[in-house]
Design a protein around this motif. Structure first.
Motif, PDB file in Angstrom:
ATOM      1  N   ALA A  15     -27.613  -9.105 -72.812  1.00  0.00           N
ATOM      2  CA  ALA A  15     -26.218  -9.547 -72.963  1.00  0.00           C
ATOM      3  C   ALA A  15     -25.750 -10.313 -71.732  1.00  0.00           C
ATOM      4  N   THR A  16     -26.117  -9.827 -70.558  1.00  0.00           N
ATOM      5  CA  THR A  16     -25.760 -10.508 -69.321  1.00  0.00           C
ATOM      6  C   THR A  16     -26.334 -11.920 -69.302  1.00  0.00           C
ATOM      7  N   ALA A  48     -45.671  -3.265 -76.194  1.00  0.00           N
ATOM      8  CA  ALA A  48     -44.223  -3.078 -76.247  1.00  0.00           C
ATOM      9  C   ALA A  48     -43.830  -1.744 -76.890  1.00  0.00           C
ATOM     10  N   THR A  49     -42.799  -1.148 -76.311  1.00  0.00           N
ATOM     11  CA  THR A  49     -42.202   0.067 -76.869  1.00  0.00           C
ATOM     12  C   THR A  49     -40.697  -0.094 -77.064  1.00  0.00           C
ATOM     13  N   ASP A  50     -40.091  -1.040 -76.339  1.00  0.00           N
ATOM     14  CA  ASP A  50     -38.633  -1.192 -76.337  1.00  0.00           C
ATOM     15  C   ASP A  50     -38.240  -2.656 -76.468  1.00  0.00           C
ATOM     16  N   ILE A  51     -37.056  -2.860 -77.048  1.00  0.00           N
ATOM     17  CA  ILE A  51     -36.460  -4.199 -77.043  1.00  0.00           C
ATOM     18  C   ILE A  51     -35.004  -4.095 -76.634  1.00  0.00           C
ATOM     19  N   GLY A  52     -34.519  -5.194 -76.108  1.00  0.00           N
ATOM     20  CA  GLY A  52     -33.101  -5.390 -75.883  1.00  0.00           C
ATOM     21  C   GLY A  52     -32.747  -6.693 -76.566  1.00  0.00           C
ATOM     22  N   PHE A  53     -31.655  -6.701 -77.289  1.00  0.00           N
ATOM     23  CA  PHE A  53     -31.283  -7.890 -78.042  1.00  0.00           C
ATOM     24  C   PHE A  53     -29.777  -8.065 -77.967  1.00  0.00           C
ATOM     25  N   ALA A  54     -29.347  -9.277 -77.572  1.00  0.00           N
ATOM     26  CA  ALA A  54     -27.913  -9.539 -77.473  1.00  0.00           C
ATOM     27  C   ALA A  54     -27.651 -11.027 -77.596  1.00  0.00           C
ATOM     28  N   TRP A  55     -26.377 -11.387 -77.656  1.00  0.00           N
ATOM     29  CA  TRP A  55     -25.981 -12.770 -77.826  1.00  0.00           C
ATOM     30  C   TRP A  55     -24.588 -12.967 -77.238  1.00  0.00           C
ATOM     31  N   LYS A  57     -21.403 -21.792 -81.450  1.00  0.00           N
ATOM     32  CA  LYS A  57     -22.734 -21.835 -80.845  1.00  0.00           C
ATOM     33  C   LYS A  57     -23.103 -20.452 -80.332  1.00  0.00           C
ATOM     34  N   LEU A  58     -24.358 -20.083 -80.581  1.00  0.00           N
ATOM     35  CA  LEU A  58     -24.861 -18.775 -80.168  1.00  0.00           C
ATOM     36  C   LEU A  58     -25.938 -18.925 -79.105  1.00  0.00           C
ATOM     37  N   TRP A  59     -25.891 -18.035 -78.147  1.00  0.00           N
ATOM     38  CA  TRP A  59     -26.903 -17.934 -77.095  1.00  0.00           C
ATOM     39  C   TRP A  59     -27.570 -16.574 -77.297  1.00  0.00           C
ATOM     40  N   TRP A  60     -28.804 -16.569 -77.793  1.00  0.00           N
ATOM     41  CA  TRP A  60     -29.536 -15.341 -78.103  1.00  0.00           C
ATOM     42  C   TRP A  60     -30.510 -15.010 -76.978  1.00  0.00           C
ATOM     43  N   THR A  61     -30.645 -13.728 -76.666  1.00  0.00           N
ATOM     44  CA  THR A  61     -31.637 -13.264 -75.702  1.00  0.00           C
ATOM     45  C   THR A  61     -32.307 -12.013 -76.256  1.00  0.00           C
TER      46      THR A  61
END
Length: 180
Positions: free
Chosen positions: A77-78, A146-153, A160-164
């Motif tokens: 998110a940051t 991989a065991t974990d994900i972080g997902f935000a926008w 307009k979207l900024w995805w990470t």
């Protein structure tokens, strides 16, 4: 008879409400994208839809499922907001930070394996599809460690979207971090 006419008129009104507005076309003759608006109440739905989709893709490739991680999501998110501020999709923060720096700052105790980013008007699933079409971003999503994900926008007023997307592993085994 008046009752039948009334029911017919109600049905006709209901069907006319189902009519979709005409699609606007761009100069190339292709449909212009529609703005995909995300409300605050949709946040959990979108995150879990992305998690479920990623886990379906991972399962199909023989990889174990991943879990949403609050620290990785905070780091994502940051960075999504920071890409908006910088007005460019890239892996380094306006303060010079790398994805590794942001993940460490978030308090994630595992190993960061990779980061995917996108600047688009597309939905999260369209963005995931685009990431899966490219070998380097697909490798991040399907990394077997991989065991974990972080997902935000971050969504601008224009839509307009900024995805990470950040991928991590809880194990402390050394790994090569990928930035896509």
């Amino acid at each position: 008879m008046p009752r039948i006419i009334a029911l017919f008129l109600i049905a006709l009104l209901g069907l006319s409400a189902c009519e979709t507005p005409p699609q606007r076309l761009g100069p190339d003759g292709k449909p212009l994208p529609r703005v995909y608006r995300i409300s605050e109440r949709d946040e959990a739905t979108i995150q879990y839809r992305m998690l479920d989709s990623i886990n379906a893709l991972r399962s199909a490739s023989g990889a174990a499922p991943v879990e949403l991680n609050a620290n990785l999501t905070a780091a994502a998110a940051t960075h999504a907001r920071d890409m908006h501020v910088q007005n460019r999709p890239w892996h380094f923060g306006s303060d010079g930070s790398s994805p590794l720096d942001r993940v460490a700052r978030s308090g994630y105790s595992g190993q960061m394996l990779g980061e995917n980013i996108s600047e688009t008007y597309e939905t999260e699933l369209e963005t995931l599809s685009a990431w899966m079409e490219q070998p380097d971003t697909r490798d991040v999503i399907l990394d077997r460690r991989a065991t974990d994900i972080g997902f935000a926008w971050y969504q601008e007023n224009s839509g307009k979207l900024w995805w990470t997307l950040l991928i991590g592993a809880r194990s402390a085994a050394p790994a090569f971090a990928q930035f896509q």
